[in-house]
Design a protein around this motif. Structure first.
Motif, PDB file in Angstrom:
ATOM      1  N   ARG A  72      27.493  -2.420 -33.193  1.00 20.06           N
ATOM      2  CA  ARG A  72      27.566  -2.724 -31.763  1.00 20.06           C
ATOM      3  C   ARG A  72      28.800  -3.570 -31.452  1.00 20.06           C
ATOM      4  NH1 ARG A  72      24.746   0.013 -28.093  1.00 20.06           N
ATOM      5  NH2 ARG A  72      24.758  -1.832 -26.751  1.00 20.06           N
ATOM      6  N   PHE A 127      23.466  -3.206 -38.060  1.00 18.86           N
ATOM      7  CA  PHE A 127      23.441  -2.681 -36.696  1.00 18.86           C
ATOM      8  C   PHE A 127      24.305  -3.507 -35.754  1.00 18.86           C
ATOM      9  CE2 PHE A 127      21.303  -2.716 -32.471  1.00 18.86           C
ATOM     10  CZ  PHE A 127      21.600  -1.418 -32.105  1.00 18.86           C
ATOM     11  N   GLU A 156      18.328   0.537 -33.737  1.00 14.65           N
ATOM     12  CA  GLU A 156      19.278   1.118 -34.672  1.00 14.65           C
ATOM     13  C   GLU A 156      19.254   2.642 -34.630  1.00 14.65           C
ATOM     14  OE1 GLU A 156      19.148  -0.498 -38.584  1.00 14.65           O
ATOM     15  OE2 GLU A 156      18.612  -2.497 -37.906  1.00 14.65           O
ATOM     16  N   PRO A 199      22.624   3.667 -31.703  1.00 12.70           N
ATOM     17  CA  PRO A 199      23.620   2.592 -31.552  1.00 12.70           C
ATOM     18  C   PRO A 199      24.556   2.787 -30.362  1.00 12.70           C
ATOM     19  CG  PRO A 199      24.177   4.016 -33.402  1.00 12.70           C
ATOM     20  CD  PRO A 199      22.803   4.400 -32.967  1.00 12.70           C
TER      21      PRO A 199
END
Length: 518
Positions: free
Chosen positions: A466, A462, A286, A289
């Motif tokens: 993504r 997170f 994290e 990213p």
């Protein structure tokens, strides 16, 4: 029975499993009967030794402790009392071994059920009883195996429950597996994550399971590699059962699967190729990213990222190119600078409110095209399934005329592979029906993302951040330390909106759609 002059005795009791200790033939009832026998003979019981394991083998903790006690007090002969000959051992070889060990340690074996003697007739009877005890053990094992095999053939899991499931009584299915939440959802995430590549290695799956407090762990509190190894390879999670050693071919189970069979196949393919064995980099986290998704504008290599430590011990996060042949080698960009520029890029992609109807028209067309594609895909799936059935039938005919066992084995392996492929196709066909949600509902979900992609980037999750990168762009973003992000290749809806905003009326779109009249 002749009464010995020895007054001290020890008791040995054994059950095959700890559950039996609470039943009629348990440790307590054996000890009671042995004490009653000792009182009748005038013996003083000085120790009691127990085991809760199979009598097939001679090496047991309780038996070893008893033999050590006898050797330590060899100066005085002790009587060893057992409830029945089967409690000493469940095999002739183990019985003879323990009989000799007890005698050499200075013990005398006695039982209220049999009189032990050293003459040939007594030893014959003793050995026959030991053989009968062994036969009972082997017969019980055979009957248990046959019952388990029959239940497996009927589509029920007969073994210890896999992690993520629990056994539940059912009026029809009897004792069957049902998902055990929340562990079932954790197992599902682990398997699907490895299949999709979200988890790059088995070690990453292990860390994921370790991080979830609800996932059951052994006494040391650590999820082992073996647990992950088993979890990723069990067909039971995909709803199928088999047991090659028992001659049970793969069949669909009655329990609810946690993942699709296609997902299971993807996992096996990754494991077969050797994917997922190398440990995942710890800096893929994290903290960075954009790592792996942003590439260098000069050499087109993905940027790496790391923390730089100052003299006073303070850490500063940077993105940089690590290609030695690149002109920007090790030229770093502060994380907050790059991510701030990325946020500005997402902000610029937010469509104007007046384009809402245009975007809805685009999605309506894509929705209709998707429905037609689903129909065409289902027709192809049916044709592929029929073709597999023909291939299997042809191979079965060849097996009849096969000259050797090795050829038969080769055909059987090909049939098994075809059947597995057929299961995947049937699963896809069953799942490829009409959309579960209406177009309006789906459109609202899509607009939540397309109307404000920056909101997803600011998410605390997170994985959401993504996922945004894959949804908004079709390829990696190029970044130059001096100039910032180069023109990105956006996903189709964003690209279409840009073309409309720029007034390019000649935009080609398969299926076509009418723009709303202002």
């Amino acid at each position: 029975m002749e009464k010995h002059t020895t007054t001290e005795a020890v008791i040995y009791a054994r059950v095959s499993h700890t559950k039996q200790s609470a039943k009629g033939g348990g440790l307590g009832s054996q000890e009671t009967r042995c004490r009653e026998f000792a009182a009748y003979k005038g013996y003083k019981v000085v120790e009691v030794f127990t085991d809760d394991m199979s009598g097939k083998v001679a090496g047991r903790p309780g038996m070893s402790a008893m033999l050590a006690f006898l050797r330590k007090h060899r100066s005085k002969t002790h009587v060893v009392i057992i409830d029945d000959i089967s409690r000493l051992a469940r095999g002739l070889e183990a019985h003879l071994t323990l009989r000799a060990s007890i005698a050499s340690a200075g013990g005398v074996l006695e039982s209220p059920s049999i009189e032990f003697g050293e003459d040939s007739d007594s030893q014959l009877i003793e050995n026959m009883l030991a053989s009968v005890s062994q036969h009972h053990r082997q017969k019980n094992a055979e009957q248990t195996k046959n019952r388990m095999r029959a239940r497996l053939m009927n589509g029920y899991w007969p073994f210890a429950r896999p992690v993520g499931y629990r056994y539940e009584r059912h009026p029809i299915h009897k004792n069957w597996l049902v998902p055990d939440e929340p562990v079932a959802s954790i197992v599902k995430q682990a398997i699907e994550g490895f299949a999709s590549g979200k988890f790059d290695a088995q070690a990453e799956v292990m860390r994921f399971l370790q991080s979830r407090p609800e996932f059951p762990k052994p006494k040391n509190g650590l999820v082992s590699n073996e647990r992950v190894f088993i979890l990723l390879r069990q067909k039971v999670y995909a709803g199928y059962l088999d047991h090659a050693d028992w001659g049970v071919s793969m069949r669909k189970g009655h329990h609810e699967p946690l993942v699709s069979f296609e997902t299971y196949q993807k996992v096996q393919d990754r494991l077969t190729r050797g994917d997922g064995k190398a440990p995942v980099r710890k800096d893929m986290s994290e903290d960075f990213p954009l790592r792996g998704f942003v590439c260098c504008s000069e050499c087109d290599k993905p940027l790496t990222a790391a923390f730089s430590t100052s003299k006073n011990g303070r850490k500063y996060p940077y993105y940089y190119c690590f290609n030695r042949k690149c002109s920007t080698y090790r030229k770093s960009t502060r994380r907050d600078v790059m991510e701030s520029e990325f946020a500005e890029l997402l902000q610029s992609m937010q469509p104007q409110p007046e384009l809402y109807d245009v975007l809805k028209a685009i999605f309506r067309t894509m929705w209709d095209q998707g429905a037609q594609q689903v129909k065409e895909r289902n027709d192809k799936l049916r044709r592929d399934i029929a073709q597999i059935d023909k291939q299997v039938e042809a191979l079965l005919d060849r097996i009849v005329d096969a000259p050797t066992a090795s050829v038969v084995s080769t055909y059987e392996k090909r049939i098994a592979k075809l059947e597995a492929n057929k299961l995947v196709l049937e699963e896809k066909l069953a799942a490829s029906g009409q959309p579960r949600d209406a177009f309006a509902k789906k459109f609202e979900h899509a607009m939540t993302f397309f109307s404000n992609p920056l909101k997803l980037w600011h998410s605390d999750n997170f994985e959401d951040r993504r996922r945004l990168l894959k949804l908004a762009f079709v390829e990696r973003l190029a970044y130059c330390p001096n100039e910032g992000f180069r023109t990105p290749q956006k996903a189709f809806p964003f690209k279409a909106l840009d073309m409309i905003s720029e007034g390019k009326k000649g935009m080609a779109h398969r299926g076509r759609f009418e723009l709303p009249t202002p």
